[in-house]
Motif scaffolding. Structure first.
Motif, short mmCIF file in Angstrom:
data_model
loop_
_atom_site.label_atom_id
_atom_site.label_comp_id
_atom_site.label_asym_id
_atom_site.label_seq_id
_atom_site.Cartn_x
_atom_site.Cartn_y
_atom_site.Cartn_z
N VAL A 127 0.83 -1.20 0.00
CA VAL A 127 0.00 0.00 0.00
C VAL A 127 0.87 1.25 0.00
O VAL A 127 0.61 2.22 -0.73
N TYR A 128 1.94 1.25 0.79
CA TYR A 128 2.82 2.41 0.85
C TYR A 128 3.49 2.64 -0.51
O TYR A 128 3.54 3.78 -1.00
N SER A 139 1.31 4.26 -3.03
CA SER A 139 1.15 5.71 -2.85
C SER A 139 2.31 6.50 -3.43
O SER A 139 2.16 7.66 -3.79
N GLN A 140 3.50 5.85 -3.52
CA GLN A 140 4.69 6.56 -4.01
C GLN A 140 4.67 6.78 -5.52
O GLN A 140 5.49 7.54 -6.05
N SER A 148 2.91 7.37 5.61
CA SER A 148 2.25 8.26 4.66
C SER A 148 2.50 9.72 5.01
O SER A 148 2.71 10.56 4.13
N VAL A 153 -0.22 13.63 -5.03
CA VAL A 153 0.41 13.15 -3.80
C VAL A 153 -0.58 13.23 -2.64
O VAL A 153 -0.71 12.30 -1.83
N MET A 197 -3.21 10.46 -2.99
CA MET A 197 -2.70 9.14 -2.65
C MET A 197 -2.54 8.99 -1.13
O MET A 197 -2.75 7.91 -0.58
N THR A 198 -2.20 10.09 -0.44
CA THR A 198 -2.10 10.03 1.02
C THR A 198 -3.46 9.73 1.63
O THR A 198 -3.57 8.89 2.54
N VAL A 251 -5.94 8.20 0.21
CA VAL A 251 -6.29 6.83 -0.13
C VAL A 251 -5.61 5.85 0.82
O VAL A 251 -6.23 4.89 1.32
N VAL A 252 -4.32 6.08 1.10
CA VAL A 252 -3.58 5.19 1.99
C VAL A 252 -4.15 5.24 3.40
O VAL A 252 -4.30 4.21 4.08
#
Length: 915
Positions: free
Chosen positions: A753-754, A757-758, A832, A854, A857-858, A860-861
């Protein structure tokens, strides 16, 4: 496993993954260290020797061609047998090959082994999760590189090299008769500029200074033809080639005087040649398989990534065995300890690094393509950002490529029509290097009728040592004359008299001084001056050489205006603001160069001449290149030596040029920059090609390179510090807790998952202060950063352990799921948040906001991290719902973590700065 990771990563860095298939041919860089007969078959050597020693009629007949070239039918027949003139290494990979190469990384191999182990032990869930990680990393990379390759292919098609090919336009039997009248044949043939890949055996091509040799060829005619073939033989000096048959005792194909080979380039002179072999059948093509099997020397960019990655690998080599031993000894289950240690290894591995690097570089390439810039290989973008010295040629780079004849004067400075007439004949009849000066002379179409009164006899082509060229013409009465034009000093060396209104005068010291003063006065006005001289030639002489350039009568000067580009001054000012020095390296004289430099804003001038450089050893030159900013009257070797000295002094050097005399410096520089109007050899040597006339794109390219580097460094710092902190926490927890602090599958899901996000990092904003100075890889800084910020997260991890153990009662093997769920959420959310804390030296969210991808995505995580233990999927990952009070603790931990990180970040910046 660790051995596989260590060796695989190094090999991976040296593979062509980073090049993304649009870089200059590595063969041309490696052949100098390869034996000249390596990789070619005995049959190929014999064919080349037979072609070199064959009589011309027999050779042309064997190739089904003639001096008049091929027609369209013959071309199609030859192509059906020989194929296109391209080397297999240049051909793009198939989709299946590309997909395999995207998968075949040490990180993916490690994960695949882990998935197989999980499947063999019956853990289907872990197998699915790990398989998803592999699919995500491979798929994202395949998609990103596919886009980059497609964009690059479209751009490179715009600047493909061409060759001057003689083709017949009529295909009837009469046109093919070798005994057809010359007038008939000349009406049926045409010299065409065709893409190099369209050449076939039997084509008749013309070679001139600045051309890349497009195939293996046999010379039919040659006039003072010198080739640079160091890529083939390692010889540093150009080699003269002749059309006559070689000595029968010669056997090495490369040494045969009448053969020229693909990949070499014409330094001076002219010639006519017939194509023998093309593509993979050429000498260079035969060597491609052997050379492509060699490891290409890593670039500065690759070496930087390599060093940084070794920092991570060293930590992994220490931490993973410790995790294995501690868990195996304290828990007693070595199988589970091994799986957990492998999961930790995955956690320390920057799986997304290849994709992040490719994505950031590809994004930079797309940005530059919108600015009409072709990036031939992606590494050049980062080098663009690291550049701190830009060396540039003057003519055609700082100045416009629309030179015009401003004045035509006699030796006394008065207007003279005969001087223009002589120059017109010289430019019209020369077949060597057609410079912009010749184009400017030939623009005087009103003088075109002159050529009807003369016929060409011979020529002595231009070279960069003599700095002049000559043609010999004969009028209808049979009277001949040699017409020479070139640099004033060089023309004066071969002149013995001067044309005056009253007649011809001997050229004594006084007259020489006056003539030089006249030329210098024109130079001081920013005009480029070329001298013109002539003399009569004997009636019976038909062959001429350099020795015949003697006893000339100086007739006068041509003064050319070459205005600077409007964008030159603001571009150089912008580069200076961003920490890039500009140094001008030119073959022109000091007066003209100084005037142009003043016009583009280089007012503080320290000028050094090529003659002075000749007298300097490397130690003295290393000092001079730092002090001077204008170098004039340079030869190609001078330019290359200056660039080499600047690199030896620790600079990242860019070189911008467009001529054959710039090719060596373009190759030597860290980043070679050329323009689409450059000669073939300059475009081949360059890393970046400008299609737009504006030089402001240079500053934009520098900023984009720094933006690209900053985003790559963000990922490495984020991943290194976060993962190191997690593993450090694992070591502490493993030593004191009677169960695993997190299951291998949970650790892998968290990592998946991390990493997902990247994928948005390449699209992030970069703070303006990071664009003001050149950026370089600093492995020591990454290691220090990891050691400094990693333990900060461990402080809050240990706090979480204590709270879960003491407050929520997760202190027995039966309640380990609650402990693992609590740390899972804290670990994922702190990872995150660290993205926003470390992406900027400023205060996040207030002084510097991340780009919306970015931020999205944060969110979402965070949502995934909270949902997994609380939602329906929790049993699949052996997670359990968390009590309400846990989330009060979670918010407190996150706020405290952000606050402490910001405080420590300010202290770190004061002490170590922020790259």
């Amino acid at each position: 496993m660790l051995h596989l990771l260590k060796n695989g990563f190094v090999n991976f860095l040296r593979s062509r993954h980073w090049g993304v298939h649009f870089r200059r041919l590595p063969m041309l860089e490696q052949l100098a260290s390869t034996p000249v007969d390596a990789g070619i078959s005995k049959a190929m050597g014999e064919r080349l020797r037979d072609a070199a020693h064959a009589a011309e009629p027999a050779l042309l007949q064997s190739l089904n061609t003639s001096r008049q070239g091929l027609d369209d039918v013959q071309v199609q027949q030859a192509r059906a047998q020989a194929g296109w003139n391209s080397i297999s290494q240049d051909k793009p990979m198939s989709r299946s090959e590309h997909l395999w190469l995207c998968f075949r990384t040490p990180f993916n191999l490690l994960l695949t082994v882990l998935a197989i182990v999980s499947w063999m032990t019956g853990d289907a869930k872990a197998t699915a999760v790990i398989g998803s990680m592999v699919a995500l990393a491979t798929g994202l990379r395949f998609w990103q590189e596919g886009r980059a390759n497609k964009a690059a292919a479209g751009l490179q098609a715009m600047v493909s090299n061409t060759a001057a090919v003689l083709r017949r336009t009529v295909q009837d039997e009469e046109a093919r008769e070798l005994d057809a009248p010359p007038s008939r044949l000349s009406a049926l043939q045409a010299m065409r500029e065709l893409p190099v890949r369209e050449l076939v055996p039997g084509d008749i091509i013309q070679l001139a200074a600045g051309d890349m040799v497009p195939a293996d060829c046999r010379l039919l005619t040659a006039k003072d033809l010198f080739l640079a073939q160091s890529a083939m033989t390692g010889e540093s000096m150009p080699v003269e080639k002749f059309a006559q048959l070689p000595d029968a005792a010669q056997h090495n194909p490369v040494e045969l005087c009448n053969l020229v080979f693909m990949g070499t380039n014409v330094v001076s002179g002219a010639g006519l040649a017939v194509v023998l072999t093309t593509g993979n059948q050429s000498y260079l093509g035969a060597l491609a398989g052997k050379v492509s099997a060699m490891d290409r020397s890593p670039t500065a960019f690759q070496m930087g990534v390599n060093k940084v990655s070794w920092v991570l690998i060293r930590f992994m080599l220490v931490m993973v065995p410790l995790v294995l031993l501690i868990n195996g000894l304290t828990k007693g289950d070595w199988t589970e300890a091994l799986l957990f240690a492998l999961s930790v290894a995955v956690g320390l591995t920057p799986e997304m690094l290849p994709m992040i690097v490719t994505a950031t570089l590809a994004k930079g390439a797309v940005f530059l393509s919108r600015k009409q810039v072709i990036v031939k290989h992606l590494d050049a973008i980062q080098n663009f950002g690291a550049m701190d010295v830009l060396c540039t040629d003057k003519t055609g780079t700082l100045t416009e490529d629309r030179i015009s004849v401003e004045r035509h004067l006699d030796a006394w400075g008065d207007v003279s029509q005969p001087v223009l007439d002589l120059a017109y004949l010289n430019s019209y009849y020369q077949t060597g290097l057609k410079s912009l000066l010749d184009v400017a002379v030939l623009a005087h179409a009103e003088r075109a009728s002159l050529v009807d009164a003369y016929a060409k006899v011979d020529e002595v082509p231009f070279d960069f040592v003599r700095r002049r060229m000559s043609v010999v013409v004969r009028d209808s009465a049979g009277a001949g004359k040699i017409i020479t034009k070139g640099a004033v000093e060089e023309i004066l060396q071969v002149s013995s008299s001067v044309q005056a209104a009253a007649g011809v005068l001997d050229l004594d010291a006084g007259l020489r001084q006056r003539i030089v003063a006249t030329a210098e006065a024109l130079n001081a006005q920013g005009l480029r001056v070329v001298a013109v001289a002539t003399r009569d030639t004997p009636a019976g002489q038909s062959n001429f050489g350099v020795a015949d350039e003697a006893g000339l009568v100086l007739c006068g000067f041509l003064a050319f205006v070459d205005p600077p580009k409007e964008s030159a001054a603001p571009a150089l000012q912008a580069l200076a603001r961003h920490g890039v020095q500009t140094k001008v390296l030119t073959g022109d004289n000091a007066a003209v160069t100084a005037k142009v430099c003043q016009q583009v804003g280089i007012t503080e001038q320290v000028i050094v001449l090529g003659g002075e450089i000749e007298q300097m050893d490397d130690q003295r030159l290393a000092q001079v290149v730092e002090e001077a900013n204008i170098f004039a009257k340079l030869s190609p070797a001078h330019k290359e030596r200056i660039v080499r000295m600047l690199k030896a002094n620790g600079h990242v050097v860019g070189f911008m040029g467009d001529g054959i005399n710039d090719a060596a410096a373009l190759r030597t520089a860290d980043i070679g920059i050329s323009v689409d109007t450059a000669v073939d050899v300059a475009k081949e040597a360059a890393d970046i090609i400008l299609l737009d006339k504006s030089l402001m794109v240079l500053d934009q390219g520098v900023q984009e390179g720094r933006r690209t580097f900053a985003n790559m460094l963000k990922y490495i710092k984020m991943t290194a510090s976060s993962n190191f902190g997690n593993v450090f926490s694992v070591l502490i927890a493993s030593a004191f807790i009677p169960f695993l602090p997190m299951l291998p599958m949970q650790l892998l899901v968290q990592n998946l998952v991390y990493d997902f996000s990247q994928a948005a990092i390449p699209f992030d904003h970069v703070d303006a202060e990071l664009l003001t100075q050149p950026q370089r890889w600093n492995p020591a800084d990454v290691g220090r950063f990891m050691l400094f910020f990693g333990p900060i997260s461990s402080i809050f991890d240990i706090t979480t352990f204590v709270v879960m153990w003491k407050v929520f009662g997760a202190n027995t093997p039966e309640r380990q799921a609650l402990f693992q769920s609590g740390w899972f959420v804290v670990g994922l959310l702190t990872q995150s948040l660290i993205v926003h804390m470390i992406r900027t030296k400023r205060i996040p969210f207030i002084q510097s906001r991340a780009a919306w991808p970015v931020g999205l995505m944060t969110l979402v995580v965070v949502a995934i991290g909270i949902y997994l233990p609380m939602g329906a999927l929790a049993p699949y990952f052996k997670l359990v719902p968390l009590p309400g009070m846990y989330f009060v603790f979670l918010v407190t931990v996150l706020l405290a973590y952000m606050g402490l990180t910001q405080v420590m970040k300010k202290w770190y910046i004061r002490r170590y700065d922020w790259q």
